[in-house]
Design a protein around this motif. Structure first.
Motif, PDB file in Angstrom:
ATOM      1  N   LEU A  28      18.403 -26.756  25.179  1.00 54.65           N
ATOM      2  CA  LEU A  28      19.188 -26.615  26.407  1.00 54.65           C
ATOM      3  C   LEU A  28      20.675 -26.489  26.094  1.00 54.65           C
ATOM      4  O   LEU A  28      21.382 -25.703  26.733  1.00 54.65           O
ATOM      5  CB  LEU A  28      18.923 -27.794  27.342  1.00 54.65           C
ATOM      6  CG  LEU A  28      17.512 -27.864  27.930  1.00 54.65           C
ATOM      7  CD1 LEU A  28      17.293 -29.196  28.634  1.00 54.65           C
ATOM      8  CD2 LEU A  28      17.273 -26.705  28.895  1.00 54.65           C
ATOM      9  N   GLY A  29      21.148 -27.258  25.103  1.00 50.43           N
ATOM     10  CA  GLY A  29      22.544 -27.142  24.697  1.00 50.43           C
ATOM     11  C   GLY A  29      22.856 -25.747  24.182  1.00 50.43           C
ATOM     12  O   GLY A  29      23.882 -25.151  24.530  1.00 50.43           O
ATOM     13  N   ALA A  30      21.960 -25.200  23.359  1.00 54.30           N
ATOM     14  CA  ALA A  30      22.168 -23.854  22.812  1.00 54.30           C
ATOM     15  C   ALA A  30      22.135 -22.793  23.908  1.00 54.30           C
ATOM     16  O   ALA A  30      22.942 -21.859  23.908  1.00 54.30           O
ATOM     17  CB  ALA A  30      21.106 -23.557  21.752  1.00 54.30           C
ATOM     18  N   VAL A  31      21.217 -22.944  24.853  1.00 56.55           N
ATOM     19  CA  VAL A  31      21.115 -21.983  25.960  1.00 56.55           C
ATOM     20  C   VAL A  31      22.399 -21.985  26.792  1.00 56.55           C
ATOM     21  O   VAL A  31      22.922 -20.931  27.162  1.00 56.55           O
ATOM     22  CB  VAL A  31      19.881 -22.302  26.838  1.00 56.55           C
ATOM     23  CG1 VAL A  31      19.926 -21.541  28.147  1.00 56.55           C
ATOM     24  CG2 VAL A  31      18.597 -21.973  26.079  1.00 56.55           C
ATOM     25  N   VAL A  32      22.915 -23.187  27.075  1.00 53.49           N
ATOM     26  CA  VAL A  32      24.173 -23.301  27.832  1.00 53.49           C
ATOM     27  C   VAL A  32      25.330 -22.732  27.006  1.00 53.49           C
ATOM     28  O   VAL A  32      26.176 -21.996  27.521  1.00 53.49           O
ATOM     29  CB  VAL A  32      24.432 -24.767  28.232  1.00 53.49           C
ATOM     30  CG1 VAL A  32      25.860 -24.965  28.735  1.00 53.49           C
ATOM     31  CG2 VAL A  32      23.429 -25.206  29.299  1.00 53.49           C
ATOM     32  N   ALA A  33      25.372 -23.078  25.722  1.00 55.89           N
ATOM     33  CA  ALA A  33      26.468 -22.611  24.859  1.00 55.89           C
ATOM     34  C   ALA A  33      26.500 -21.095  24.747  1.00 55.89           C
ATOM     35  O   ALA A  33      27.573 -20.488  24.745  1.00 55.89           O
ATOM     36  CB  ALA A  33      26.334 -23.232  23.472  1.00 55.89           C
ATOM     37  N   LEU A  34      25.329 -20.481  24.669  1.00 53.38           N
ATOM     38  CA  LEU A  34      25.255 -19.030  24.504  1.00 53.38           C
ATOM     39  C   LEU A  34      25.275 -18.287  25.835  1.00 53.38           C
ATOM     40  O   LEU A  34      25.324 -17.053  25.856  1.00 53.38           O
ATOM     41  CB  LEU A  34      23.986 -18.659  23.715  1.00 53.38           C
ATOM     42  CG  LEU A  34      23.927 -19.215  22.288  1.00 53.38           C
ATOM     43  CD1 LEU A  34      22.559 -18.949  21.664  1.00 53.38           C
ATOM     44  CD2 LEU A  34      25.043 -18.629  21.434  1.00 53.38           C
ATOM     45  N   GLY A  35      25.205 -19.040  26.931  1.00 49.70           N
ATOM     46  CA  GLY A  35      25.211 -18.409  28.252  1.00 49.70           C
ATOM     47  C   GLY A  35      24.004 -17.518  28.477  1.00 49.70           C
ATOM     48  O   GLY A  35      24.109 -16.466  29.114  1.00 49.70           O
ATOM     49  N   VAL A  36      22.853 -17.924  27.981  1.00 49.49           N
ATOM     50  CA  VAL A  36      21.630 -17.119  28.089  1.00 49.49           C
ATOM     51  C   VAL A  36      21.224 -16.987  29.558  1.00 49.49           C
ATOM     52  O   VAL A  36      21.119 -17.985  30.271  1.00 49.49           O
ATOM     53  CB  VAL A  36      20.479 -17.761  27.284  1.00 49.49           C
ATOM     54  CG1 VAL A  36      19.188 -16.981  27.475  1.00 49.49           C
ATOM     55  CG2 VAL A  36      20.848 -17.839  25.815  1.00 49.49           C
ATOM     56  N   ARG A  37      20.996 -15.768  30.007  1.00 51.82           N
ATOM     57  CA  ARG A  37      20.585 -15.499  31.386  1.00 51.82           C
ATOM     58  C   ARG A  37      19.074 -15.247  31.412  1.00 51.82           C
ATOM     59  O   ARG A  37      18.614 -14.126  31.593  1.00 51.82           O
ATOM     60  CB  ARG A  37      21.333 -14.295  31.942  1.00 51.82           C
ATOM     61  CG  ARG A  37      22.843 -14.382  31.862  1.00 51.82           C
ATOM     62  CD  ARG A  37      23.440 -15.322  32.881  1.00 51.82           C
ATOM     63  NE  ARG A  37      23.139 -14.901  34.224  1.00 51.82           N
ATOM     64  CZ  ARG A  37      23.479 -15.585  35.307  1.00 51.82           C
ATOM     65  NH1 ARG A  37      24.114 -16.736  35.181  1.00 51.82           N
ATOM     66  NH2 ARG A  37      23.174 -15.158  36.502  1.00 51.82           N
ATOM     67  N   ALA A  38      18.312 -16.297  31.194  1.00 49.22           N
ATOM     68  CA  ALA A  38      16.857 -16.163  31.149  1.00 49.22           C
ATOM     69  C   ALA A  38      16.305 -15.902  32.545  1.00 49.22           C
ATOM     70  O   ALA A  38      16.862 -16.385  33.530  1.00 49.22           O
ATOM     71  CB  ALA A  38      16.244 -17.441  30.582  1.00 49.22           C
ATOM     72  N   PRO A  39      15.204 -15.158  32.647  1.00 46.34           N
ATOM     73  CA  PRO A  39      14.537 -15.019  33.946  1.00 46.34           C
ATOM     74  C   PRO A  39      14.117 -16.390  34.479  1.00 46.34           C
ATOM     75  O   PRO A  39      13.839 -17.306  33.700  1.00 46.34           O
ATOM     76  CB  PRO A  39      13.305 -14.160  33.627  1.00 46.34           C
ATOM     77  CG  PRO A  39      13.658 -13.446  32.358  1.00 46.34           C
ATOM     78  CD  PRO A  39      14.545 -14.383  31.593  1.00 46.34           C
ATOM     79  N   LEU A  40      14.063 -16.511  35.789  1.00 46.34           N
ATOM     80  CA  LEU A  40      13.779 -17.794  36.417  1.00 46.34           C
ATOM     81  C   LEU A  40      12.461 -18.394  35.932  1.00 46.34           C
ATOM     82  O   LEU A  40      12.386 -19.599  35.650  1.00 46.34           O
ATOM     83  CB  LEU A  40      13.764 -17.639  37.938  1.00 46.34           C
ATOM     84  CG  LEU A  40      13.424 -18.886  38.757  1.00 46.34           C
ATOM     85  CD1 LEU A  40      14.357 -20.040  38.417  1.00 46.34           C
ATOM     86  CD2 LEU A  40      13.474 -18.567  40.247  1.00 46.34           C
ATOM     87  N   ALA A  41      11.423 -17.583  35.812  1.00 46.15           N
ATOM     88  CA  ALA A  41      10.110 -18.101  35.399  1.00 46.15           C
ATOM     89  C   ALA A  41      10.184 -18.700  33.994  1.00 46.15           C
ATOM     90  O   ALA A  41       9.596 -19.753  33.728  1.00 46.15           O
ATOM     91  CB  ALA A  41       9.066 -16.985  35.446  1.00 46.15           C
TER      92      ALA A  41
END
Length: 200
Positions: free
Chosen positions: A104-117
């Motif tokens: 979760l930290g990496a996703v926030v740091a990288l600003g990943v725009r993952a699909p909602l599902a």
């Protein structure tokens, strides 16, 4: 604009705290259960970081994710909590919790725009581990439903704190806000590595 945010936060605080006041006047087992359940998620760095990051992620994704990502986490966490309360084993719980902070930290740091599902699926997976940890550590004297209500409410409050953090930092200055949020995500991911390796 700021006054609207202040009124919203005040109303939110009333909604979050009112159930706690109601539980405080119930029987001993329920009161102990709710208090222990509420304090469990906020007493460990791993849980606090993961819960706030879920809120920040929901804010970054925006739209329906703002509601569905935290709701998915709390709902699936309740299932994990029930498994823990029943003594049903889930493998790699502590590692799963540490990995939740890293990912979760990496996703926030990288600003990943993952699909909602996908975002909901990832947080749901991690919610099983967090819920199981809460459920398996329920005190023997605690009432199960009150305990579950406590840790679910505390988790929701931490999600709201993460959403508020994202909103306030992001709206203060969009360019610098993005840098701050990515730094927060990176520091959290490093903390997750420390938790996984036992350095923290």
């Amino acid at each position: 604009m700021f006054s609207k945010i202040s009124r919203f936060n005040a109303a939110l605080a009333v909604c979050v705290l009112t159930p706690a006041l109601a539980f405080a006047h119930t029987g001993v087992g329920q009161t102990v259960g709710f208090a222990h359940g509420f304090t469990h998620p906020v007493s460990g760095l791993d849980h606090v970081l993961a819960m706030i990051l879920v809120g920040v992620l929901a804010w970054q994704l925006g739209g329906r994710a703002l509601f569905l990502v935290p709701t998915t986490f709390v709902s699936v966490m309740a299932i994990g909590g029930a498994l823990g309360m029943m003594g049903i084993s889930v493998p790699f719980v502590e590692a799963g919790i540490a990995f939740s902070v890293i990912v979760l930290g990496a996703v926030v740091a990288l600003g990943v725009r993952a699909p909602l599902a996908i975002a909901a699926g990832v947080v749901g997976l991690f919610a099983i581990f967090h819920g199981h940890a809460h459920g398996s550590e329920m005190p023997a004297a605690a009432a199960g439903i009150a305990y579950a209500a406590g840790f679910m409410l505390a988790t929701a409050a931490l999600h709201i704190a993460g959403i508020a953090l994202g909103y306030l930092v992001g709206k203060a200055n969009e360019q610098q806000g993005a840098i701050v949020m990515r730094s927060v995500g990176g520091i959290a991911a490093l903390a997750g590595v420390g938790l996984l390796t036992g350095l923290i």
